[in-house]
Design a protein around this motif. Sequence first.
Motif, PDB file in Angstrom:
ATOM      1  N   PHE A   1       0.826  -1.207  -0.036  1.00  0.00           N
ATOM      2  CA  PHE A   1      -0.098   0.112  -0.035  1.00  0.00           C
ATOM      3  C   PHE A   1       0.875   1.108  -0.034  1.00  0.00           C
ATOM      4  O   PHE A   1       2.129   1.229   0.321  1.00  0.00           O
ATOM      5  N   GLY A   2       0.307   2.437  -0.455  1.00  0.00           N
ATOM      6  CA  GLY A   2       1.076   3.679  -0.443  1.00  0.00           C
ATOM      7  C   GLY A   2       0.335   4.578   0.735  1.00  0.00           C
ATOM      8  O   GLY A   2      -0.739   4.441   1.249  1.00  0.00           O
ATOM      9  N   LEU A   3       0.969   5.720   1.044  1.00  0.00           N
ATOM     10  CA  LEU A   3       0.693   6.680   2.076  1.00  0.00           C
ATOM     11  C   LEU A   3       0.578   8.006   1.383  1.00  0.00           C
ATOM     12  O   LEU A   3       0.682   9.049   1.951  1.00  0.00           O
ATOM     13  N   GLY A   4      -0.113   7.998   0.192  1.00  0.00           N
ATOM     14  CA  GLY A   4      -0.349   9.164  -0.368  1.00  0.00           C
ATOM     15  C   GLY A   4       0.542  10.000  -1.231  1.00  0.00           C
ATOM     16  O   GLY A   4       0.263  11.167  -1.971  1.00  0.00           O
TER      17      GLY A   4
ATOM     18  N   ASN B   1      -5.039   5.772  -1.687  1.00  0.00           N
ATOM     19  CA  ASN B   1      -3.775   5.891  -0.760  1.00  0.00           C
ATOM     20  C   ASN B   1      -4.472   5.731   0.651  1.00  0.00           C
ATOM     21  O   ASN B   1      -5.570   6.317   1.008  1.00  0.00           O
ATOM     22  N   PHE B   2      -3.652   5.390   1.738  1.00  0.00           N
ATOM     23  CA  PHE B   2      -3.901   5.445   3.095  1.00  0.00           C
ATOM     24  C   PHE B   2      -3.061   6.896   3.636  1.00  0.00           C
ATOM     25  O   PHE B   2      -2.392   7.560   2.849  1.00  0.00           O
ATOM     26  N   SER B   3      -3.339   7.152   4.790  1.00  0.00           N
ATOM     27  CA  SER B   3      -2.483   8.368   5.499  1.00  0.00           C
ATOM     28  C   SER B   3      -1.844   7.524   6.595  1.00  0.00           C
ATOM     29  O   SER B   3      -2.101   6.552   6.957  1.00  0.00           O
ATOM     30  N   PRO B   4      -0.688   8.186   7.059  1.00  0.00           N
ATOM     31  CA  PRO B   4       0.157   7.815   7.952  1.00  0.00           C
ATOM     32  C   PRO B   4      -0.750   7.324   9.402  1.00  0.00           C
ATOM     33  O   PRO B   4      -0.571   6.580  10.166  1.00  0.00           O
ATOM     34  N   ASP B   5      -1.872   8.181   9.544  1.00  0.00           N
ATOM     35  CA  ASP B   5      -2.890   7.942  10.683  1.00  0.00           C
ATOM     36  C   ASP B   5      -3.402   6.517  10.641  1.00  0.00           C
ATOM     37  O   ASP B   5      -3.891   5.945  11.578  1.00  0.00           O
ATOM     38  N   ASP B   6      -3.277   5.829   9.499  1.00  0.00           N
ATOM     39  CA  ASP B   6      -4.132   4.780   9.230  1.00  0.00           C
ATOM     40  C   ASP B   6      -2.957   3.210   9.573  1.00  0.00           C
ATOM     41  O   ASP B   6      -3.643   2.201   9.579  1.00  0.00           O
TER      42      ASP B   6
ATOM     43  N   LYS C   1       7.936   2.320  10.544  1.00  0.00           N
ATOM     44  CA  LYS C   1       8.730   1.468  11.152  1.00  0.00           C
ATOM     45  C   LYS C   1       7.989   0.456  11.998  1.00  0.00           C
ATOM     46  O   LYS C   1       8.227  -0.777  11.867  1.00  0.00           O
ATOM     47  N   PRO C   2       7.163   0.999  12.931  1.00  0.00           N
ATOM     48  CA  PRO C   2       6.532  -0.097  14.033  1.00  0.00           C
ATOM     49  C   PRO C   2       5.312  -0.951  13.283  1.00  0.00           C
ATOM     50  O   PRO C   2       5.015  -1.928  13.888  1.00  0.00           O
ATOM     51  N   TYR C   3       4.959  -0.646  12.248  1.00  0.00           N
ATOM     52  CA  TYR C   3       3.880  -1.052  11.619  1.00  0.00           C
ATOM     53  C   TYR C   3       3.876  -1.855  10.545  1.00  0.00           C
ATOM     54  O   TYR C   3       3.030  -2.620   9.924  1.00  0.00           O
ATOM     55  N   VAL C   4       5.127  -1.810   9.615  1.00  0.00           N
ATOM     56  CA  VAL C   4       5.213  -2.567   8.313  1.00  0.00           C
ATOM     57  C   VAL C   4       6.409  -3.520   8.510  1.00  0.00           C
ATOM     58  O   VAL C   4       7.346  -3.490   9.233  1.00  0.00           O
TER      59      VAL C   4
END
Length: 414
Positions: free
Chosen positions: A29-32, A43-48, A87-90
């Motif tokens: 996925f991407g973050l926009g 795209n998602f946002s960092p908040d997602d 970093k903590p999520y991917v």
Amino acid sequence: MEKPEILSPAGDFICLQAALDAGADAVYFGLGTLNMRARSGVNFSPDDLPEIAARCRTHGAKAYLALNALMFEGETRKVADLIAAAKPYVDAVIVADWGVVSLCKKAGVPFHVSTQMSVSNAEAVRFVAAQGATRVVLARECTLTEVARIVRETGVEIEAFVHGAQCVAESGRCLMSHVTFGKSACRGECHQPCRRRFVVKAIDFYSDGKGNPVHDATTEFEVEPHTVLSTKDLCSLGFVDKLMAAGIASFKIEGRARNADYVATCTRAYRRAVDAVADGTYTPALAAELTRDVSRVFHREFSDGLFYGRPGADQFTSVENSCATTVKRHAGIVRDYFMKAGVAQVFIQDHELRPGDEIQIHGATTGVVELTLGELRRDAERPAVAAKGTWVTFAAPRCRVGDKVFYVEKREAK
């Protein structure tokens, strides 16, 4: 035989859930920004990030962040901040720029080398692995024989695209959109001029001294076939066994700009194909069945890509639009769901519904639910049709208030 990872695209939470429910082992996925679908709006946002990670971990799936566009001077801090937030999520970041490689290494984040880097030989694979890449997404120009040899000679984890749209340019590194529209494909902004019609007009070399052509011509010729630069889509379902035998670690499905139905259908098909090869039940008949399944959703004419030779002798499509055998028509929205009864209440906003219709329900938590309508109810009534502006209830799997309901219309195959 070890099963490869099924890696599915996720442009939003509906697609993410659809991929996980259909059996994806991982999603990307991407973050926009700074990814190859930056302009698509999916795209998602960092908040997602926490929610993405939670859903993936619940399903035992991995999450990969696409940061595979070129990074220009002055963007280093922005990219570094994105990597730190992710970093903590991917489980890894997909990269195509050496500056982004450096930032991932500094942050201690695993990275995969994108197909945008055009890694097409064992020497290049060994080099990027020596720089810290934990996986290499090979250039799409690699043949199946070359892929197998690279896997054998390097021992590096290899990912390859197995399904979806293909670019006419070398590994997607195209400047046509940049020159034509000022929007670069290498920045995720491609306007796809290769998919358009082309017109040829004669321009006179001679002028009368005032800048007017001596022999002016207004005649224009439309290039035929108009799909002269539009490539066919890749579909590997007919040779999944050979791809697995080549030792590919991850089967990547293209389509972050595609809808949730596409994601669910393609993921499910490749899940079944891979499982069938592993348990010895993969046959030409199954491959044909699965190919018919993915033909339901958006696609251009199918091909084997460049796995069996480059350039492909039959590389370009003769059809301008989608060849999908179904199309979705928006019908309405879920207004309520009665858990104990397993019944949805739907308000009809557009296309009417009737018993026997095939429908889909899409939602950010629901994903994609497919069903054939049974009896329709409206209090004590049993309407034969749910018309626009009315509401009905019907038996349905779990869905949620606000989910969208689509009528699935069958079309003749092109």
